[in-house]
Design a protein around this motif. Structure first.
Motif, short mmCIF file in Angstrom:
data_model
loop_
_atom_site.label_atom_id
_atom_site.label_comp_id
_atom_site.label_asym_id
_atom_site.label_seq_id
_atom_site.Cartn_x
_atom_site.Cartn_y
_atom_site.Cartn_z
N ASN A 174 70.66 30.62 8.64
CA ASN A 174 70.74 31.88 7.91
C ASN A 174 71.42 31.68 6.57
OD1 ASN A 174 69.47 33.34 9.93
ND2 ASN A 174 71.39 33.74 11.01
N ASN A 175 70.94 32.44 5.58
CA ASN A 175 71.54 32.41 4.24
C ASN A 175 71.60 31.00 3.65
OD1 ASN A 175 71.95 35.17 4.32
ND2 ASN A 175 73.96 34.95 5.27
N ASP A 222 63.94 37.19 10.44
CA ASP A 222 63.98 37.68 9.06
C ASP A 222 63.47 39.11 8.95
OD1 ASP A 222 62.80 34.43 8.34
OD2 ASP A 222 64.81 35.15 7.81
N GLN A 242 68.11 36.75 -3.55
CA GLN A 242 68.71 37.06 -2.27
C GLN A 242 69.37 35.82 -1.66
OE1 GLN A 242 68.67 40.26 -1.15
NE2 GLN A 242 67.48 40.78 -2.98
N PRO A 243 70.56 35.97 -1.14
CA PRO A 243 71.21 34.84 -0.47
C PRO A 243 70.37 34.33 0.71
CG PRO A 243 72.79 36.58 -0.87
CD PRO A 243 71.44 37.14 -1.22
N GLU A 244 69.65 35.24 1.36
CA GLU A 244 68.79 34.82 2.48
C GLU A 244 67.70 33.88 2.01
OE1 GLU A 244 69.69 37.84 1.74
OE2 GLU A 244 70.26 39.01 3.51
N GLY A 250 70.18 30.83 -0.63
CA GLY A 250 71.46 30.37 -0.12
C GLY A 250 72.63 31.07 -0.79
N GLN A 251 73.79 30.86 -0.24
CA GLN A 251 74.98 31.50 -0.78
C GLN A 251 75.43 30.80 -2.06
OE1 GLN A 251 76.24 34.18 0.05
NE2 GLN A 251 75.60 34.63 2.14
#
Lengths: 213, 754
Positions: free
Chosen positions: A57-58, B719, B748-750, B753-754
């Motif tokens: 996730n993410n 998702d 989007q982080p999704e 990624g962050q």
């Protein structure tokens, strides 16, 4: 003939150089900056089948350029554009494109694809070297330190590698990558600056970081 | 020093136009006056159109590299003068009265030639040095001897040679092989029997899907060019006087160093066509009769001929229509190895890469601009969207990311290696123009190239409706689709008899009636695939997931066996679920079929008469007719009607949607307010498309597909919530604008990624 010999030498050595230069670093770079998902973590270099990987996730999914993007990516990051590519490069792309991934899955990266990418990169770099050779050094993007009429120094090679890496990898090369590329360029055994330029350029374009999306 | 000749060509144009008019008036009866006036008008338009080209018909323009130039503007006599004095004039002498000078052109009315009496030394010497060659000619070809041309051709329009037998030099020729074609051949050395290197423009046939390269009795400009690396191209002007690249770029490695020093230049025939004591060909040619091998006579008019020992660039040949170098940066920039790469710059690079589909220098100004949006606000969604908005302004976003996104939807295999097509062009254009994505399924519009800025085949029937040549050429020549595509406020339908109608009154509906979609799913069969793939591509639901055995089967066709293998239960459990749904909806496409290369509409194309057998519906090879049973309905709907004749016959374009209950009702968003379970009814493609567009599934499906394009993987069930959230924003905040959806997804982080 000499040109052919050098190009062939490049095509043999550079995949090895590229893999050594990048595999040892791009994996960790990818993991640290983009957190490749699931089982890709730490094993971007040995990717599982294209559609079968765990998802975090993410987290960004690692992928590569595919199809016509392979050449377009090279043309774009070197700022050659389509009009800067020679007919020979276009013909090479047509010949090699069947070996390229069609969807950009990491698992589609095979030795055949990398051979094709390398062969194509050599031609694109030939076009780039020819273009920059014919313009004033102050107007060049990559080889601004090169004197194409004579040989080049290690610092010239370093500078060109940095510029290529910032253009096509989006980062500076690591010390290890610098050392590997410098060593391989010297191993060409030529004093011709144009061939060295092609070698530096190809080492970046033909790497995994060069095809990363 | 280059000298550019700028003449007051307007008066000269008028003079030539008047000469043309006079010529036609004197040789035609008075009632052909209208044809004359039309020709004069088109000639004037032609002259005006080509003002930006290398040389116009009067020889005005950039003469850089011209070695020999003939305007054929002599009022008579037997000598056509070479306008280029450098290296000595290479005048051409007419060999007989069958070659006529006057009226502004050189005309060949029988086998003859205009040739240099001495070797073409300046051409030979200069081209040997440069190893480059270009030929530019304004001609009108004649059609009288097409069968003969097939026997002895290619006829020589212009040649540099010492005769066919010695096989040296080059020629520009016209041949015939099931249709007329132009070609260029070159030889490197004087070797008898050596194969020539040939570059051929495609053949014209009576099939409108074939390119109309040779247009007899129409003024055409032909440009051939070869550079020192051997890259060769052949351009021929089309009906709009646009020079079209009529050959795949080919490499002809023919070094001119091997040219014989005695080569002569000739127009209209081979140099030795009238040489005495040459053996006749045996047996004699059936249509042409007796002749020697050297006779390669051409019929027609030459208005201007220029020989260059220099390759002509695309810019010089096409002028404002030349492709731009969009993949290179428009902004100048330098690499700064000392520039620190911040987190904001790195995020900008990631967003850029995902949206534009290529890498870019970390020092590029566009990344700097994106970074500026993110500084101090790196986690702010609005800041990220602002940065993404800059990325979607780049040509690469449309030429790579959106194009590949659209291409996958346009073919059954979801391949990106297919050529650009009208379907993809529509998606690219609608994305660029922030058009409501629902229009892609219900509105009457299309996108094609701006012909003032592109040199692509653009005949509506031949190149757009009956073939994909228009769009394929755009991609092959690397035009910037984000700038050259223009909207057209209707789609057109071809009647198979040389005419077209606007789709406004014929139910055309965006992608559903695009040539690419119909080619993929509306060819042969029973048009059920159109329904199946409309749901699969635009609602992300394969038929296996929306089949419903409980839905009524009142629309299931007469070609579906109710007792397969003798068991009605098998029908109830296996067949009804899919057919009940699909057959209910396929009426939307009841007037359509794709055959003989284009989409046919039953109210536009004549029916086959008398009433044909619908079982033969998919065997029709006649372009001008369509199997319609009954009249107005594609015959494929009523084929095999004896399998279960009690079932409903398709007689109109009405349809019914039974996917309104249960899971289907929830997924598609068509659930009726309780307690109603009434189906949705409609008629025709446009209403069908509107129903799909207004469904809940459509924005969700588009979001899933954009997710795949940007986030580089397929969406998983985990998702689902994320997809729904983004889809909701797509509907309410972004007004169904695809460009905004791409931007929203890329930040989007999704996704990244962050």
């Amino acid at each position: 003939m000499k040109t052919k010999y050098v190009i062939k030498a490049l095509q043999t050595m550079l995949p090895i150089a590229a893999i050594v230069a990048v595999m040892g670093n791009a994996c960790s770079a990818l993991n640290s900056s983009e957190k490749s998902g699931g089982s890709l973590s730490g094993s971007f270099c040995t990717a599982p089948p294209s559609t079968e990987f765990a998802v975090l996730n993410n987290a960004a999914t690692a992928s590569t350029v595919y199809g016509s993007q392979v050449l377009e990516n090279m043309a774009s990051c070197t700022n050659l554009g389509h009009l800067g590519l020679s007919r020979r490069t276009m013909d090479e792309n047509a010949a090699r494109s069947p070996s390229f991934s069609q969807y950009g899955y990491v698992g589609d990266v095979t030795s055949a694809m990398m051979m094709g990418v390398t062969a194509l990169a050599v031609e694109v770099c030939n076009d780039l070297a020819n273009k920059e050779r014919d313009i004033a050094s102050t107007n060049r993007l990559i080889f601004n330190d090169f004197n194409f009429a004579t040989d080049v120094s290690n610092s010239d090679i370093d500078n060109a590698l940095t510029r290529m890496a910032r253009s096509c990898w989006g980062r500076n090369p690591t010390d290890e990558e610098r050392a590997i590329v410098r060593e391989e360029v010297l191993a060409l055994g030529t004093n011709d600056a144009r061939y060295k330029a092609i070698a530096v350029c190809t080492s970046v374009l033909a790497s995994l970081d060069g095809i990363k999306q | 020093m280059r000298t550019v000749y700028q003449t007051n060509s307007n008066r000269t144009q008028k003079t030539k136009a008047q000469a043309l008019a006079r010529d036609y008036f004197m040789t035609n009866e008075r009632f052909h006056l209208y044809k004359i006036l039309a020709f004069v008008a088109s000639a004037i338009i032609f002259f005006a159109t080509i003002q930006s080209s290398a040389l116009d018909i009067n020889g005005a323009g950039d003469r850089t590299g011209v070695v020999a130039l003939y305007l054929f503007d002599e009022t008579g006599g037997t000598v056509a003068n070479d306008e280029i004095t450098a290296g000595g004039r290479l005048n051409l002498t007419l060999s007989s009265s069958a070659a006529v000078l006057g009226n502004g052109y050189l005309q060949f009315i029988a086998s003859s030639a205009a040739r240099s009496l001495t070797p073409a030394t300046k051409i030979i010497d200069q081209c040997r040095v440069s190893n480059e060659l270009s030929i530019e000619a304004y001609i009108e070809s004649e059609t009288e001897n097409n069968l003969s041309l097939a026997e002895y051709g290619p006829a020589r329009i212009v040649t540099l040679s010492q005769g066919v037998t010695l096989n040296n030099g080059f020629f520009l020729g016209q041949g015939y092989n099931a249709g007329f074609f132009y070609n260029v051949a070159m030889n490197a050395t004087q070797t008898v029997g050596m194969n020539r290197l040939v570059l051929t423009g495609p053949t014209l046939t009576t099939d409108p899907s074939d390119p109309q390269v040779v247009r007899p009795r129409n003024l055409q400009r032909i440009v051939f060019t070869k550079d020192s690396a051997g890259v060769s191209r052949l351009y021929v002007t089309d009906e709009n006087n646009v020079p079209i690249l009529r050959s795949r770029p080919t490499t002809l490695t023919a070094p001119f160093a091997g040219w014989n020093s005695n080569l002569q230049l000739a127009v209209g025939n081979e140099v030795l066509f009238d040489a005495p004591n040459l053996p006749l060909l045996r047996p004699a040619l059936p249509n042409t009769g007796e002749r020697t091998r050297e006779v390669k006579d051409w019929r027609g008019k030459v208005h201007m001929l220029a020989i260059y020992c220099q390759a002509l660039t695309e810019q010089r040949i096409l002028g404002a229509r030349a492709p731009t170098n969009w993949a290179a940066s428009e902004q100048a920039y330098t690499i700064d190895p000392n520039l620190v790469i911040t987190e904001e710059r790195r995020l900008a690079q990631i967003i850029y890469r995902r949206l534009v589909g290529s890498n870019i220098a970390i020092d590029h100004p566009i990344l700097a601009a994106m970074e500026a949006q993110l500084v101090g606000r790196i986690t702010d969604p609005a800041a990220r969207l602002a940065a993404a908005r800059l990325a979607t302004q780049q040509p690469g976003f449309y030429n790579r990311t959106v194009k590949d996104f659209a291409k996958k939807l346009s073919n059954r295999e979801h391949e990106v290696s297919v050529p650009l097509n009208d379907f993809s062009a529509m998606v690219i254009g609608a994305t660029r123009d922030n058009r409501d994505a629902r229009d892609l399924l219900r509105a009457d519009f299309s996108y094609r190239a701006d012909t003032t800025r592109t040199a692509v085949p653009a005949n509506l029937i031949n190149d757009i409706l009956s073939s994909n040549r228009h769009y394929e050429s755009l991609e092959v020549q690397n035009y910037d689709l984000s700038s050259v595509l223009i909207p057209v406020n209707t789609q057109y339908l071809y009647n198979g008899r040389g005419g077209t109608v606007s789709g406004a009154n014929y139910d055309t509906a965006g992608l559903l009636t695009s040539r690419a979609f119909q080619l993929a799913h509306g060819i042969a069969g029973t048009n059920r695939r159109l329904v199946e793939f409309a749901f699969q591509e635009f609602l992300c639901r394969p038929i296996t997931q929306w089949a419903d055995n409980t839905a009524p089967d009142s629309f299931v066709g007469r070609d579906v066996d109710r007792f397969p293998t003798g068991e009605h239960t098998k029908y109830q459990t296996s067949c009804r679920g899919c057919h009940g749904q699909m057959d209910g909806l396929r009426g939307a496409f009841a007037r359509l079929t794709f055959e003989t290369g284009f989409l046919k509409h039953a109210l536009v194309v004549d029916p086959i008469t008398p009433l044909p057998n619908p079982d033969e519906a998919n065997n029709n090879t006649i372009m001008s007719t369509m199997n319609q049973v009954p009249r107005g309905i594609s015959g494929k709907y009523n084929k095999n009607n004896n399998v279960f004749p009690e079932a409903r016959e398709t007689t109109d374009a009405n349809w019914v949607n039974y996917a309104v209950t249960g899971i289907n009702g929830d997924y598609f968003g068509w659930r009726r307010p309780a307690p109603s379970t009434a189906p949705i009814n409609g008629s025709g493609v446009r209403e069908f498309g509107n129903m799909l567009a207004e469904s809940q599934a459509y924005p969700n499906c588009l979001t899933e597909k954009v997710f795949r394009a940007v986030c580089k993987r397929d969406a998983l069930p985990s998702d689902a919530a994320f997809i729904s959230r983004v889809a909701a924003s797509f509907k309410t905040d972004d007004a169904y604008q695809l460009r905004r959806l791409f931007e929203r997804m890329a930040v989007q982080p999704e996704c990244i990624g962050q």
